[in-house]
Design a protein around this motif. Structure first.
Motif, PDB file in Angstrom:
ATOM      1  N   CYS A 255     -60.755  60.098  53.271  1.00 26.43           N
ATOM      2  CA  CYS A 255     -61.055  58.708  53.638  1.00 26.43           C
ATOM      3  C   CYS A 255     -59.782  58.064  54.154  1.00 26.43           C
ATOM      4  O   CYS A 255     -58.753  58.081  53.470  1.00 26.43           O
ATOM      5  CB  CYS A 255     -61.595  57.951  52.422  1.00 26.43           C
ATOM      6  SG  CYS A 255     -61.953  56.201  52.754  1.00 26.43           S
ATOM      7  N   LEU A 256     -59.830  57.532  55.355  1.00 26.53           N
ATOM      8  CA  LEU A 256     -58.685  56.835  55.956  1.00 26.53           C
ATOM      9  C   LEU A 256     -58.795  55.347  55.662  1.00 26.53           C
ATOM     10  O   LEU A 256     -59.814  54.728  55.960  1.00 26.53           O
ATOM     11  CB  LEU A 256     -58.642  57.052  57.463  1.00 26.53           C
ATOM     12  CG  LEU A 256     -58.554  58.498  57.970  1.00 26.53           C
ATOM     13  CD1 LEU A 256     -58.568  58.512  59.496  1.00 26.53           C
ATOM     14  CD2 LEU A 256     -57.302  59.180  57.450  1.00 26.53           C
ATOM     15  N   LEU A 257     -57.728  54.765  55.104  1.00 35.33           N
ATOM     16  CA  LEU A 257     -57.708  53.334  54.811  1.00 35.33           C
ATOM     17  C   LEU A 257     -56.550  52.677  55.546  1.00 35.33           C
ATOM     18  O   LEU A 257     -55.413  53.148  55.488  1.00 35.33           O
ATOM     19  CB  LEU A 257     -57.550  53.090  53.304  1.00 35.33           C
ATOM     20  CG  LEU A 257     -58.670  53.577  52.386  1.00 35.33           C
ATOM     21  CD1 LEU A 257     -58.383  53.154  50.950  1.00 35.33           C
ATOM     22  CD2 LEU A 257     -60.026  53.037  52.826  1.00 35.33           C
ATOM     23  N   ILE A 297     -56.079  58.613  52.529  1.00 35.87           N
ATOM     24  CA  ILE A 297     -54.849  58.605  53.334  1.00 35.87           C
ATOM     25  C   ILE A 297     -54.695  57.180  53.838  1.00 35.87           C
ATOM     26  O   ILE A 297     -55.557  56.665  54.558  1.00 35.87           O
ATOM     27  CB  ILE A 297     -54.932  59.610  54.500  1.00 35.87           C
ATOM     28  CG1 ILE A 297     -55.261  61.006  53.962  1.00 35.87           C
ATOM     29  CG2 ILE A 297     -53.615  59.636  55.262  1.00 35.87           C
ATOM     30  CD1 ILE A 297     -55.466  62.052  55.056  1.00 35.87           C
ATOM     31  N   VAL A 298     -53.592  56.531  53.437  1.00 38.00           N
ATOM     32  CA  VAL A 298     -53.506  55.078  53.574  1.00 38.00           C
ATOM     33  C   VAL A 298     -52.229  54.647  54.294  1.00 38.00           C
ATOM     34  O   VAL A 298     -51.250  55.394  54.364  1.00 38.00           O
ATOM     35  CB  VAL A 298     -53.576  54.397  52.181  1.00 38.00           C
ATOM     36  CG1 VAL A 298     -54.800  54.854  51.421  1.00 38.00           C
ATOM     37  CG2 VAL A 298     -52.320  54.689  51.351  1.00 38.00           C
ATOM     38  N   THR A 299     -52.246  53.439  54.787  1.00 35.98           N
ATOM     39  CA  THR A 299     -51.068  52.827  55.401  1.00 35.98           C
ATOM     40  C   THR A 299     -50.153  52.258  54.317  1.00 35.98           C
ATOM     41  O   THR A 299     -50.531  52.121  53.165  1.00 35.98           O
ATOM     42  CB  THR A 299     -51.480  51.694  56.340  1.00 35.98           C
ATOM     43  OG1 THR A 299     -52.316  50.776  55.610  1.00 35.98           O
ATOM     44  CG2 THR A 299     -52.237  52.203  57.543  1.00 35.98           C
ATOM     45  N   GLY A 300     -48.927  51.903  54.719  1.00 35.26           N
ATOM     46  CA  GLY A 300     -48.029  51.193  53.804  1.00 35.26           C
ATOM     47  C   GLY A 300     -46.915  52.027  53.226  1.00 35.26           C
ATOM     48  O   GLY A 300     -46.413  51.716  52.138  1.00 35.26           O
ATOM     49  N   SER A 301     -46.463  53.060  53.940  1.00 35.84           N
ATOM     50  CA  SER A 301     -45.412  53.932  53.407  1.00 35.84           C
ATOM     51  C   SER A 301     -44.064  53.230  53.289  1.00 35.84           C
ATOM     52  O   SER A 301     -43.174  53.710  52.590  1.00 35.84           O
ATOM     53  CB  SER A 301     -45.259  55.173  54.293  1.00 35.84           C
ATOM     54  OG  SER A 301     -44.752  54.834  55.576  1.00 35.84           O
ATOM     55  N   ALA A 307     -50.337  46.012  53.373  1.00 34.39           N
ATOM     56  CA  ALA A 307     -50.927  47.319  53.665  1.00 34.39           C
ATOM     57  C   ALA A 307     -51.654  47.868  52.434  1.00 34.39           C
ATOM     58  O   ALA A 307     -51.526  47.365  51.318  1.00 34.39           O
ATOM     59  CB  ALA A 307     -49.838  48.284  54.128  1.00 34.39           C
ATOM     60  N   ALA A 308     -52.423  48.937  52.669  1.00 33.36           N
ATOM     61  CA  ALA A 308     -53.274  49.487  51.614  1.00 33.36           C
ATOM     62  C   ALA A 308     -52.475  49.944  50.400  1.00 33.36           C
ATOM     63  O   ALA A 308     -52.891  49.734  49.252  1.00 33.36           O
ATOM     64  CB  ALA A 308     -54.093  50.651  52.183  1.00 33.36           C
TER      65      ALA A 308
END
Length: 555
Positions: A255-257, A297-301, A307-308
């Motif tokens: 799941c992409l967020l 798999i999310v944004t916000g690294s 971000a997620a």
């Protein structure tokens, strides 16, 4: 003998990591025809730029010479190279050139900013475009996203290679592998100047390939008992693919967020660069699946607050909540300056009992930039007469220039605003250009010297007292002044409400204020402001910002 000269001018990206904006020029002094390479952004922080959304190079120098600009070239689709395009294009109004994937991202930037997407011209690496005295060709190069490009720029004064961001990766997974034969052949024909990425000049070991990661990531995901969440740069499509394939190999749905993550994967798929990406499930379906059968798999690294990743660390996001036994993977490096924000997320996850994995041991991330041995290899392939370091802090530029000189190349350090004449055998500083920063703040764009952010910081540091006073038709106070305090202690040394203490002080001040002062807004405002600040120093030990509003019924 020709009086024409070849110049290089960084307006952003030299002396810092981010906000890349470079200018090349050829022609008579002060009448050179120009091309622009990249219009990037950097990101704000709450300490120095509170409330700002994006930071871009101040392009006033370019704007004043707009009639001499032949075009804008975008090397790749990272925000620090393309993120300013939509906000700054209207000041330059010239065609924009990019490869297909980059052009698609650039078009989205232009569309979001209400700018004409038909100004974007897609070029293939087989094409050479002639603009004024320049012949320009994009060269495929490996980086941490698809279709990154170096540039071959040919002029009457010589041949240049602008490397853009690059690494020597022969198996990047998605996008172009590094082609040694291509760069050797360019070097064989002679290169006068190479302007080169310097980001990893201090890394002493050869860089690793993206192809070295899948096994370690798959083992981690397969061994995790609960929900697995992974974050990386949304633009690193190869890494997103690696993470998604690891999930599928471990028997998990993907799941992409995060909007940026979904946009990059969709764009790479449309550009036919991502042909084997595993199927994904929407958030509303994934949230009801068994936790050990899903990977997000999310944004916000980089710790971005909205971000997620950050929202998951604070509690929940789109119905997902992390709990003890879950695993969170940072498959990324932390950009210098973002450490504090990333650590906030890591600690918040730790408090929830989540197992956090990062790249401390070098298992789950590889850099998109060439390490020192790789830079030396690039030097040997291209063999430029002059090497100009770019893309790095001053210490990176200095170290790279010293390395080049030890290896027999002329070199010079050119931080932002330093114009180099690169026509002769050695680079020479031609002049210094005033350069600075532009802030995107909501929908407004303004300069760093406009004082707006400085005022905001003063408010954040000192607090605010708002004083309101009404003056009647006879020029006398109509009742007492009243005060509203924001960002200040409620009570001070007197143990009374601060606003009440200020209002008492203002009443005393008004009792002894003569008609001459009462008749002048400027004098009255200054007297009341001074009294408020003295009162606040006595009560709470701070000098707040003070705004005084005087309303006159006679007006």
């Amino acid at each position: 003998m020709s009086n024409d000269r070849l110049i290089y001018l960084p307006l952003g990206g030299a002396g810092e990591v981010g906000m890349n904006t470079y200018v090349y020029g050829y022609g008579p002094k002060n009448r050179e025809r120009l091309i622009v390479v990249d219009l990037g952004v950097t990101f704000p922080d709450m300490d120095g730029t509170p409330g700002v959304d994006l930071i871009m190079a101040d392009i006033a120098w370019l704007e004043a010479r707009r009639d001499r600009i032949e075009g804008i070239f975008i090397t790749h689709a990272h925000e620090d190279h393309v993120g300013g395009l939509g906000h700054l294009w209207s000041r330059l109004r010239v065609p924009v050139y990019a490869r297909d994937f980059t052009a698609r991202i650039a078009a989205k930037k232009m569309l979001e900013a209400g700018q004409p997407v038909d100004q974007i011209v897609t070029l293939d690496t087989s094409e050479t475009i002639e603009l004024g005295p320049f012949q320009v060709r994009f060269l495929p190069i490996a980086h941490s996203l698809p279709e990154a490009s170096a540039m071959l720029i040919e002029t009457p004064a010589g041949r240049l290679v602008h490397t853009g961001d690059f690494k020597l990766d022969m198996a990047p997974g998605v996008g172009d592998p590094f082609d040694e034969d291509l760069y050797r052949s360019i070097g064989d024909k002679g290169v006068d100047v190479m302007v080169c990425d310097s980001t990893n000049i201090f890394s002493p070991h050869p860089g690793r390939s993206e192809s070295s990661l899948p096994q370690a990531i798959t083992d981690l995901v397969r061994g995790a008992p609960g929900l697995v969440v992974a974050t990386t740069f949304a633009s690193n499509v190869a890494r997103v693919r690696t993470l998604a394939k690891a999930a599928r190999a471990a028997g998990r749905s993907v799941c992409l967020l995060g909007r940026a993550m979904q946009t990059m994967v969709r764009t790479a798929t449309e550009a036919k660069l991502l042909v084997d990406f595993p199927p994904t499930v929407p958030a509303e379906e994934a949230v009801d699946m068994p936790r050990d059968k899903v990977m997000l798999i999310v944004t916000g690294s980089q710790g971005e607050r909205r971000a997620a990743s950050a929202q998951l660390s604070r509690g929940s996001y789109l119905g997902f909540q992390l709990k003890e036994g879950d695993t969170f993977l940072f498959s990324s490096m932390t950009i210098p300056g973002n450490e504090k924000d990333v650590l906030k997320i890591v600690n918040a996850l730790s408090e929830q009992g989540v197992e956090v994995a990062d790249n401390t041991q070098g298992q789950y991330h590889v850099s998109g930039h060439a390490n020192r041995p790789d830079l030396e290899r690039m030097h040997d392939l291209v063999r430029p007469r002059i090497l100009i370091p770019m893309h790095g802090e001053h210490r990176h530029l200095r170290q790279h220039a010293m390395l080049a000189q030890r290896r027999g190349m002329a070199s010079a350090i050119a931080p932002n605003g330093t114009m180099l004449d690169i026509t002769g055998r050695d680079p020479v500083v031609a002049e210094y250009v005033d350069t600075g920063r532009l802030y995107l703040d909501g929908t407004a764009v303004y300069g760093a010297l406009d004082g707006i952010v400085r005022e905001r910081m003063k408010l954040a540091l000192n607090g605010l007292v708002m004083v309101t006073l009404i003056i009647d038709e006879d020029g006398l106070p109509m009742g007492d002044a009243w005060a509203d305090c924001m960002g200040l202690a409620r009570e001070g040394r007197s143990k009374r409400p601060l606003a009440e203490v200020i209002e008492d002080e203002l009443a005393e001040e008004l009792e002894r204020t003569g008609k001459k002062v009462l008749a002048s807004d400027d004098k009255l405002i200054e007297a009341l402001r001074k009294r408020v600040r003295i009162c606040c120093v006595d009560e709470i030990g701070k000098k707040p910002e003070v705004t005084v509003v005087v309303s006159r019924l006679s007006d």
